[in-house]
Design an enzyme around this catalytic site. Structure first.
Site, PDB file in Angstrom:
ATOM      1  N   HIS A  50     -39.913 -15.964   8.581  1.00 38.63           N
ATOM      2  CA  HIS A  50     -40.405 -17.212   9.356  1.00 38.63           C
ATOM      3  C   HIS A  50     -41.813 -17.469   9.540  1.00 38.63           C
ATOM      4  O   HIS A  50     -42.630 -16.775   9.215  1.00 38.63           O
ATOM      5  CB  HIS A  50     -39.501 -16.935  10.690  1.00 38.63           C
ATOM      6  CG  HIS A  50     -40.093 -16.195  11.654  1.00 38.63           C
ATOM      7  ND1 HIS A  50     -39.551 -15.039  12.033  1.00 38.63           N
ATOM      8  CD2 HIS A  50     -41.303 -16.048  12.467  1.00 38.63           C
ATOM      9  CE1 HIS A  50     -40.341 -14.134  12.681  1.00 38.63           C
ATOM     10  NE2 HIS A  50     -41.175 -14.753  12.975  1.00 38.63           N
TER      11      HIS A  50
HETATM   12  P1  TYD Z   1     -36.403 -11.920  15.142  1.00 38.83           P
HETATM   13  O1  TYD Z   1     -37.078 -12.808  15.419  1.00 38.83           O
HETATM   14  O2  TYD Z   1     -35.149 -12.445  14.312  1.00 38.83           O
HETATM   15  O3  TYD Z   1     -36.964 -10.608  14.629  1.00 38.83           O
HETATM   16  P2  TYD Z   1     -37.858 -10.370  13.425  1.00 38.83           P
HETATM   17  O4  TYD Z   1     -38.677 -11.706  12.990  1.00 38.83           O
HETATM   18  O5  TYD Z   1     -38.746  -9.187  13.906  1.00 38.83           O
HETATM   19  O6  TYD Z   1     -36.922  -9.947  12.205  1.00 38.83           O
HETATM   20  O7  TYD Z   1     -35.518 -11.392  16.571  1.00 38.83           O
HETATM   21  C1  TYD Z   1     -34.497 -10.537  16.624  1.00 38.83           C
HETATM   22  C2  TYD Z   1     -33.742 -10.946  18.002  1.00 38.83           C
HETATM   23  O8  TYD Z   1     -34.579 -10.895  19.193  1.00 38.83           O
HETATM   24  C3  TYD Z   1     -33.350 -12.476  17.849  1.00 38.83           C
HETATM   25  O9  TYD Z   1     -32.088 -12.576  18.595  1.00 38.83           O
HETATM   26  C4  TYD Z   1     -34.123 -13.066  18.762  1.00 38.83           C
HETATM   27  C5  TYD Z   1     -34.633 -12.060  19.992  1.00 38.83           C
HETATM   28  N1  TYD Z   1     -35.983 -12.142  20.487  1.00 38.83           N
HETATM   29  C6  TYD Z   1     -36.083 -12.468  21.703  1.00 38.83           C
HETATM   30  O10 TYD Z   1     -35.152 -12.596  22.445  1.00 38.83           O
HETATM   31  N2  TYD Z   1     -37.441 -12.183  22.215  1.00 38.83           N
HETATM   32  C7  TYD Z   1     -38.502 -12.250  21.790  1.00 38.83           C
HETATM   33  O11 TYD Z   1     -39.704 -12.248  22.172  1.00 38.83           O
HETATM   34  C8  TYD Z   1     -38.278 -11.800  20.076  1.00 38.83           C
HETATM   35  C9  TYD Z   1     -39.615 -11.692  19.037  1.00 38.83           C
HETATM   36  C10 TYD Z   1     -36.956 -11.771  19.661  1.00 38.83           C
END
Ligand code: TYD
Length: 140
Positions: A50
């Site tokens: 992303h």
């Molecule tokens: P995600 O952004 O998909 O993780 P990565 O980019 O590291 O693969 O986040 C995973 C899950 O955690 C998603 O359901 C959103 C949640 N999340 C939060 O609730 N708060 C946060 O600050 C972050 C970064 C993620």
């Protein structure tokens, strides 16, 4: 050239071990509103995939090693993180994927904003369009 910085934090170490101190607007070039950390990720997993519309982040590999692949829409660079005295500063409009996690890898992320799903760009074509529009002085 992809726009990112690797911050080298001062180590206040002695024979008892090492210490790094991080303060808002000093070592970290923004006010930290959120901290999150990631561990227990299998080596081949690709996380991230992303970009952000506004968010700035400093990413610190607290233990172990991992790779960040940064993409500005035309070029890609890989940054290998292997030391808790370094911080990878990523600003907005950079597509990031992170992978190649060692089993002991723990990543801590300092973020300039609270969690806001509307700041995420999770579709690569939308990211490319956003980069083009930003270059033309427009944002979406
Ligand atoms: P995600 O952004 O998909 O993780 P990565 O980019 O590291 O693969 O986040 C995973 C899950 O955690 C998603 O359901 C959103 C949640 N999340 C939060 O609730 N708060 C946060 O600050 C972050 C970064 C993620």
């Amino acid at each position: 050239m992809v726009n990112y910085d690797v911050l080298n934090f001062q180590i206040r170490g002695n024979h008892d071990g090492s210490l790094v101190a991080l303060e808002n607007s000093k070592e970290i070039p923004f006010d930290v509103k959120r901290v999150y950390y990631i561990w227990g990720t299998k080596r081949d997993v690709i996380r991230g995939r992303h970009a952000h519309r506004k968010l700035e982040q400093v990413i610190i590999c607290m233990a172990g090693t991992c790779d960040f692949i940064l993409d500005n829409g035309t070029e890609k660079e890989t940054v290998h993180l292997d030391n808790p005295s370094k911080g990878l500063l990523i600003r907005h409009n950079i597509w990031r994927e992170f992978t190649n996690f060692s089993p002991d890898c723990v990543i801590m992320v300092l973020a300039s904003e609270k969690y806001d799903e509307s700041d995420y760009i999770r579709d690569y074509q939308t990211f490319l369009d956003n980069v083009k529009n930003t270059a033309k002085g427009k944002t979406r």
